[in-house]
Design an enzyme around this catalytic site. Structure first.
Site, PDB file in Angstrom:
ATOM      1  N   LYS A 233      28.060 -31.375 -16.571  1.00  0.00           N
ATOM      2  CA  LYS A 233      26.786 -32.056 -16.798  1.00  0.00           C
ATOM      3  C   LYS A 233      26.642 -33.264 -15.870  1.00  0.00           C
ATOM      4  O   LYS A 233      25.560 -33.532 -15.328  1.00  0.00           O
ATOM      5  CB  LYS A 233      26.664 -32.474 -18.263  1.00  0.00           C
ATOM      6  CG  LYS A 233      26.295 -31.346 -19.202  1.00  0.00           C
ATOM      7  CD  LYS A 233      24.915 -30.807 -18.887  1.00  0.00           C
ATOM      8  CE  LYS A 233      24.430 -29.791 -19.896  1.00  0.00           C
ATOM      9  NZ  LYS A 233      23.059 -29.304 -19.591  1.00  0.00           N
TER      10      LYS A 233
ATOM     11  N   GLY B  45      16.823 -21.328 -27.172  1.00  0.00           N
ATOM     12  CA  GLY B  45      17.852 -22.039 -27.925  1.00  0.00           C
ATOM     13  C   GLY B  45      17.283 -22.969 -28.969  1.00  0.00           C
ATOM     14  O   GLY B  45      16.065 -23.055 -29.178  1.00  0.00           O
ATOM     15  N   PHE B  46      18.176 -23.695 -29.601  1.00  0.00           N
ATOM     16  CA  PHE B  46      17.813 -24.623 -30.672  1.00  0.00           C
ATOM     17  C   PHE B  46      16.803 -25.669 -30.197  1.00  0.00           C
ATOM     18  O   PHE B  46      15.691 -25.772 -30.720  1.00  0.00           O
ATOM     19  CB  PHE B  46      19.099 -25.275 -31.198  1.00  0.00           C
ATOM     20  CG  PHE B  46      18.919 -26.510 -32.015  1.00  0.00           C
ATOM     21  CD1 PHE B  46      17.935 -26.607 -32.986  1.00  0.00           C
ATOM     22  CD2 PHE B  46      19.769 -27.600 -31.833  1.00  0.00           C
ATOM     23  CE1 PHE B  46      17.787 -27.752 -33.752  1.00  0.00           C
ATOM     24  CE2 PHE B  46      19.637 -28.742 -32.584  1.00  0.00           C
ATOM     25  CZ  PHE B  46      18.638 -28.828 -33.543  1.00  0.00           C
ATOM     26  N   ILE B  47      17.161 -26.441 -29.196  1.00  0.00           N
ATOM     27  CA  ILE B  47      16.251 -27.478 -28.705  1.00  0.00           C
ATOM     28  C   ILE B  47      15.062 -26.838 -27.991  1.00  0.00           C
ATOM     29  O   ILE B  47      13.909 -27.211 -28.214  1.00  0.00           O
ATOM     30  CB  ILE B  47      16.988 -28.446 -27.767  1.00  0.00           C
ATOM     31  CG1 ILE B  47      18.123 -29.164 -28.506  1.00  0.00           C
ATOM     32  CG2 ILE B  47      16.013 -29.472 -27.184  1.00  0.00           C
ATOM     33  CD1 ILE B  47      19.005 -30.017 -27.606  1.00  0.00           C
TER      34      ILE B  47
ATOM     35  N   TYR C 193      32.904 -29.185 -19.720  1.00  0.00           N
ATOM     36  CA  TYR C 193      31.478 -29.238 -20.051  1.00  0.00           C
ATOM     37  C   TYR C 193      30.880 -30.570 -19.623  1.00  0.00           C
ATOM     38  O   TYR C 193      29.844 -30.629 -18.940  1.00  0.00           O
ATOM     39  CB  TYR C 193      31.271 -29.028 -21.553  1.00  0.00           C
ATOM     40  CG  TYR C 193      29.860 -29.317 -22.003  1.00  0.00           C
ATOM     41  CD1 TYR C 193      28.825 -28.428 -21.728  1.00  0.00           C
ATOM     42  CD2 TYR C 193      29.546 -30.492 -22.693  1.00  0.00           C
ATOM     43  CE1 TYR C 193      27.522 -28.698 -22.115  1.00  0.00           C
ATOM     44  CE2 TYR C 193      28.253 -30.768 -23.085  1.00  0.00           C
ATOM     45  CZ  TYR C 193      27.239 -29.877 -22.797  1.00  0.00           C
ATOM     46  OH  TYR C 193      25.949 -30.152 -23.175  1.00  0.00           O
TER      47      TYR C 193
END
Length: 322
Positions: free
Chosen positions: A156, A10-12, A152
């Protein structure tokens, strides 16, 4: 160190992988390349590091206990950086069960494997969304965070609590990092900065939810990566840390920054606020500064300039996939 990096495509995650490899760690990436956004984008992220001999990529799901056990047995991990998650506040309202399955049960699968294979260190990617619309500004880790506004966010927060349980039962060292709106090159295409930049460069209208007064604590990806690495280096006990820019900006002002960087005024299509969205986010980063030496270095103005420069070059080279 040999590190299991979940969500590493992914991005991170892809940016974390690159930095870990620069610091001579061995990186084992596990990612299911799901279709939340175009999997081709994630595969391109993987290809940025695939040739490094210290990098190994495995396509698979964190909920697959047999696969996870095989990886732990094969590689003998020293630590886990757990970034894999079903992302997105608004889509979670439509499919809450999936979000809890991936984000909570997936985290549980990893923690159980850690217990079986005697791996006691994890850096877990949480989210500023756990604070909901907290009246305490800036958001502090001591806030109860018991009023999430989306599945979401709730997933978390639940995963944070599961991490604490395993710390208590087995002595795991776990830092839960609450990221504040990460942005920068290679970011997800459905995120606001990506969409606004793409619309401006292609002279199409941007969709703005609300009147532009909502504010976000945007955090440049290099600062997020640094927060993750510093956490890995300082893992001791169980801690929750805000990793943010600590410099929120309104949506209206963000659009102005992108307009300036692109050199074009936006056409705006205003829409109602969306369920699950919060009014503002703002990180108190004092604890992270004191505990791990975290200090953001890229202000949002500079980060937007860098992102637009990267996006324009990528679009011209045909590398942007929406």
């Amino acid at each position: 160190m040999t590190i299991l990096l979940t969500g590493g495509a992914g991005f991170i995650g892809s940016n974390v992988a690159k930095q870990l490899l620069l610091e001579n760690h061995r990186v084992i990436c596990l990612d299911n390349l799901d279709d939340y956004y175009n999997p081709d984008t994630k595969w391109k992220n993987v290809q940025r590091t695939l040739s490094d001999p210290g990098y190994h990529f495995h396509e698979g799901d964190i909920r697959d206990a047999e696969l996870v056990d095989t990886l732990f047995q094969t590689y003998g991990f020293d630590a886990v950086i757990h970034l894999a998650a079903r992302a997105g506040v608004r889509p979670s309202v439509q499919n809450p069960a999936l979000y809890f399955d991936v984000n909570v049960n997936g985290t549980m699968t990893l923690l159980q494997a850690m217990q079986r294979w005697n791996v006691h260190k994890m850096v877990f990617a949480s989210s500023s969304s756990v604070y909901g619309d907290s009246p305490n500004v800036p958001f502090d880790e001591s806030d109860t965070a018991d009023r999430p506004l989306s599945p979401y966010a709730a997933s978390k927060r639940a995963a944070e609590l599961v991490c604490h349980t395993f710390h208590h039962l087995y002595g795991f060292d776990i830092f839960c990092l609450r990221f504040f709106t990460v942005f920068g090159p290679y970011q997800r295409p459905e995120m606001a900065i990506s969409q606004f930049t793409d619309s401006l460069l292609n002279d199409t209208a941007i969709q703005v939810f609300g009147d532009g007064s909502t504010a976000r604590d945007y955090t440049y990806v290099d600062d997020i990566v640094r927060g993750i690495i510093l956490s890995l280096e300082n893992l001791n006990g169980y801690e929750v840390l805000n990793i943010g820019g600590s410099d929120p900006i309104s949506l209206a002002d963000l659009i102005q920054l992108i307009e300036q960087a692109v050199g074009q005024n936006a056409q705006i299509n205003r829409l109602p606020m969306q369920p699950g969205d919060v009014q503002q986010t703002y990180a108190n980063i004092r604890k992270a500064q004191q505990l791990i030496g975290y200090q953001p270095s890229v202000r949002v103005e500079e980060g937007i300039r860098r992102f637009v420069e990267w996006y324009r070059a990528s679009q011209e080279a045909g590398l942007v996939t929406n």
